[in-house]
Write an enzyme that holds these catalytic residues in place. Structure first.
Site, PDB file in Angstrom:
ATOM      1  N   VAL A 190      38.154  43.204  51.105  1.00 49.93           N
ATOM      2  CA  VAL A 190      38.851  41.913  50.967  1.00 49.93           C
ATOM      3  C   VAL A 190      39.426  41.474  52.315  1.00 49.93           C
ATOM      4  O   VAL A 190      39.384  40.290  52.668  1.00 49.93           O
ATOM      5  CB  VAL A 190      39.952  42.004  49.893  1.00 49.93           C
ATOM      6  CG1 VAL A 190      40.761  40.710  49.823  1.00 49.93           C
ATOM      7  CG2 VAL A 190      39.339  42.305  48.529  1.00 49.93           C
TER       8      VAL A 190
ATOM      9  N   ARG B 290      44.317  55.085  60.029  1.00 50.59           N
ATOM     10  CA  ARG B 290      42.861  55.319  60.186  1.00 50.59           C
ATOM     11  C   ARG B 290      42.178  54.090  60.774  1.00 50.59           C
ATOM     12  O   ARG B 290      41.289  54.197  61.605  1.00 50.59           O
ATOM     13  CB  ARG B 290      42.223  55.628  58.813  1.00 50.59           C
ATOM     14  CG  ARG B 290      42.496  57.011  58.262  1.00 50.59           C
ATOM     15  CD  ARG B 290      41.626  57.296  57.027  1.00 50.59           C
ATOM     16  NE  ARG B 290      41.588  56.163  56.102  1.00 50.59           N
ATOM     17  CZ  ARG B 290      42.562  55.893  55.221  1.00 50.59           C
ATOM     18  NH1 ARG B 290      43.641  56.651  55.196  1.00 50.59           N
ATOM     19  NH2 ARG B 290      42.486  54.858  54.401  1.00 50.59           N
TER      20      ARG B 290
ATOM     21  N   CYS C 257      40.814  39.664  39.988  1.00 46.84           N
ATOM     22  CA  CYS C 257      39.579  38.885  40.162  1.00 46.84           C
ATOM     23  C   CYS C 257      39.010  38.386  38.832  1.00 46.84           C
ATOM     24  O   CYS C 257      38.594  37.230  38.708  1.00 46.84           O
ATOM     25  CB  CYS C 257      38.541  39.706  40.898  1.00 46.84           C
ATOM     26  SG  CYS C 257      38.406  41.403  40.361  1.00 46.84           S
TER      27      CYS C 257
ATOM     28  N   GLN D  49      31.319  43.766  35.645  1.00 49.26           N
ATOM     29  CA  GLN D  49      31.978  43.751  36.940  1.00 49.26           C
ATOM     30  C   GLN D  49      31.201  44.476  38.024  1.00 49.26           C
ATOM     31  O   GLN D  49      30.738  45.600  37.854  1.00 49.26           O
ATOM     32  CB  GLN D  49      33.402  44.308  36.812  1.00 49.26           C
ATOM     33  CG  GLN D  49      34.261  43.427  35.940  1.00 49.26           C
ATOM     34  CD  GLN D  49      35.677  43.910  35.730  1.00 49.26           C
ATOM     35  OE1 GLN D  49      36.187  43.894  34.615  1.00 49.26           O
ATOM     36  NE2 GLN D  49      36.359  44.324  36.801  1.00 49.26           N
TER      37      GLN D  49
ATOM     38  N   SER E 232      31.719  45.874  43.943  1.00 43.74           N
ATOM     39  CA  SER E 232      32.664  45.459  45.003  1.00 43.74           C
ATOM     40  C   SER E 232      34.111  45.555  44.551  1.00 43.74           C
ATOM     41  O   SER E 232      35.019  45.748  45.355  1.00 43.74           O
ATOM     42  CB  SER E 232      32.378  44.022  45.426  1.00 43.74           C
ATOM     43  OG  SER E 232      32.490  43.145  44.307  1.00 43.74           O
TER      44      SER E 232
ATOM     45  N   LYS F  14      45.383  43.536  32.202  1.00 40.98           N
ATOM     46  CA  LYS F  14      45.663  42.540  33.247  1.00 40.98           C
ATOM     47  C   LYS F  14      45.180  41.170  32.787  1.00 40.98           C
ATOM     48  O   LYS F  14      45.878  40.165  32.920  1.00 40.98           O
ATOM     49  CB  LYS F  14      44.971  42.919  34.566  1.00 40.98           C
ATOM     50  CG  LYS F  14      45.623  44.056  35.324  1.00 40.98           C
ATOM     51  CD  LYS F  14      44.802  44.447  36.551  1.00 40.98           C
ATOM     52  CE  LYS F  14      45.397  45.650  37.262  1.00 40.98           C
ATOM     53  NZ  LYS F  14      44.546  46.106  38.403  1.00 40.98           N
TER      54      LYS F  14
ATOM     55  N   ARG G 254      31.850  48.058  34.128  1.00 37.47           N
ATOM     56  CA  ARG G 254      31.282  48.120  35.467  1.00 37.47           C
ATOM     57  C   ARG G 254      29.771  48.143  35.349  1.00 37.47           C
ATOM     58  O   ARG G 254      29.207  48.925  34.582  1.00 37.47           O
ATOM     59  CB  ARG G 254      31.750  49.371  36.209  1.00 37.47           C
ATOM     60  CG  ARG G 254      31.358  49.406  37.668  1.00 37.47           C
ATOM     61  CD  ARG G 254      32.138  48.449  38.500  1.00 37.47           C
ATOM     62  NE  ARG G 254      33.532  48.871  38.599  1.00 37.47           N
ATOM     63  CZ  ARG G 254      34.504  48.123  39.107  1.00 37.47           C
ATOM     64  NH1 ARG G 254      34.235  46.899  39.502  1.00 37.47           N
ATOM     65  NH2 ARG G 254      35.742  48.564  39.163  1.00 37.47           N
TER      66      ARG G 254
ATOM     67  N   HIS H 158      31.178  39.088  39.784  1.00 37.58           N
ATOM     68  CA  HIS H 158      31.503  39.450  38.410  1.00 37.58           C
ATOM     69  C   HIS H 158      30.964  38.396  37.439  1.00 37.58           C
ATOM     70  O   HIS H 158      30.992  37.200  37.748  1.00 37.58           O
ATOM     71  CB  HIS H 158      33.018  39.489  38.215  1.00 37.58           C
ATOM     72  CG  HIS H 158      33.724  40.671  38.787  1.00 37.58           C
ATOM     73  ND1 HIS H 158      33.089  41.780  39.293  1.00 37.58           N
ATOM     74  CD2 HIS H 158      35.059  40.903  38.932  1.00 37.58           C
ATOM     75  CE1 HIS H 158      33.996  42.658  39.718  1.00 37.58           C
ATOM     76  NE2 HIS H 158      35.207  42.158  39.525  1.00 37.58           N
TER      77      HIS H 158
END
Ligand code: 2RA
Length: 337
Positions: free
Chosen positions: A12, A37, A128, A155, A158, A212, A234, A241
């Site tokens: 993102v 990192r 999303c 979904q 990603s 959600k 998924r 999606h």
């Protein structure tokens, strides 16, 4: 305008760089932040190389006008004060604050004005799956209030991050070579499969992802009575999606009324000619800005029911683009940064 991206190296975060440039967002200076990192990584923005700084509790956000954050809920919770204490507006893509009463949860096409009520200088970007769904629900809800929604999601990889996308590609390659597939980012092999679980299960048998959609939709649409029952799955798709939606309205809405309203709706493209095999598909919607709607039909099992199919890019409209559009909406409606 001084803009920061937190989580710049993630899927993102990288999309924020692309979307801010594509949208010609007014930026005088761009700051990139990330974990230890990713500190030191360099990315090019509008021809200029920008180095990722390690996110720390210091005054790095002094003079920042907007911080787009997408580094996980834990990081957002830990650094919210550090980011906002000098006045920066934090538009957060994580789930950290979405259901807080003093944090607006915004999809500009649906409830853009809510973005102006920010007592904590934080605006939450919805999940999303919720974003693309409510963009399509809004025009129908404007005709007749929606009583309830059933939705099945398909979904893309990603949603679990860039490494999950890489794993899906690698699984197909490994299987093609007759090798055992790497399974690290998902509970099971995703290639040639679907997994009926996104995020963890809660006590009521729904996953957090499904809850959600239930909770966020109510808040965004100011519709506490609007119930959403979701099954989130998924599927072996890279970055868009898809959602199959069945809804019931208080009074009848014809397919023609729905199609006309969707066709005129902001952020929606109706692509719907089944006789010509024309309907949205993730392969064609990836990298697109709008939400695509097709398969619009009467739900034959429900008097005031409609059913349709919605496809949207998970990283773009499902995350980075929606967040940038929130800032654009505010600027277009008088916010001075
Ligand atoms: C997913 N919506 O698709 C979740 C988080 N991005 O995995």
């Amino acid at each position: 305008m001084k803009v920061a991206i937190v989580g710049a190296s993630g899927a993102v975060g990288q999309e924020f760089l692309r979307v801010l440039d594509q949208q010609n967002f007014p930026i005088d200076e761009l700051l990139l932040f990330g974990s230890s990192r990713s500190a030191g990584c360099k990315y090019t923005f509008r021809g200029k190389e920008v180095e990722v700084k390690e996110l720390k509790h210091n005054d790095d956000f002094k003079d920042v006008d907007i911080a787009f954050t997408s580094a996980g809920a834990g990081t957002s919770r830990e650094f919210a004060d550090t980011i906002t204490k000098h006045g920066a507006l934090m538009i957060d893509n994580s789930s950290a604050f979405r259901m807080d009463d003093d944090v607006p949860l915004v999809v500009p096409e649906v409830n853009g004005d809510d973005a102006f009520n920010t007592p904590r200088n934080i605006i939450a970007n919805p999940n999303c799956t919720t974003i693309q769904m409510v963009v399509a629900l809004k025009p129908i809800n404007d005709i007749s209030p929606i009583k309830r929604v059933h939705v099945a999601t398909y979904q893309a990889a990603s949603g679990a991050g860039a490494a999950a996308m890489d794993e899906l590609v690698e699984q197909y390659a490994q299987l093609g070579r007759g090798e055992k597939p790497t399974i690290e980012k998902f509970a099971y092999q995703l290639a040639y499969n679907v997994i009926p679980q996104v995020d963890v299960f809660t006590d009521n048998g729904y996953t957090k992802e499904e809850m959600k959609m239930y909770n966020e939709t109510k808040k965004i649409m100011h519709a506490p009575g609007l119930d959403v029952s979701a099954t989130c799955v998924r599927v072996p798709v890279m970055r868009a999606h898809s959602e199959s939606i069945w809804l019931e309205t208080e009074s009848p809405v014809s397919v023609e009324e729905a199609r006309e309203a969707l066709s005129k709706a902001e952020g929606v493209v109706v692509f719907d000619a089944p006789a010509d095999k024309k309907y949205p598909m993730p392969l064609h919607v990836a990298d697109e800005d709008p939400v695509y709607v097709g398969r619009i039909r009467k739900d034959i099992t429900c008097d005031n029911g409609l059913s349709f199919w919605v496809v949207g890019d998970q990283i773009k409209k499902g995350a980075a683009l929606n967040a940038v559009q929130i800032a654009q909406y505010m600027i277009a409606h008088g916010k001075k940064f």
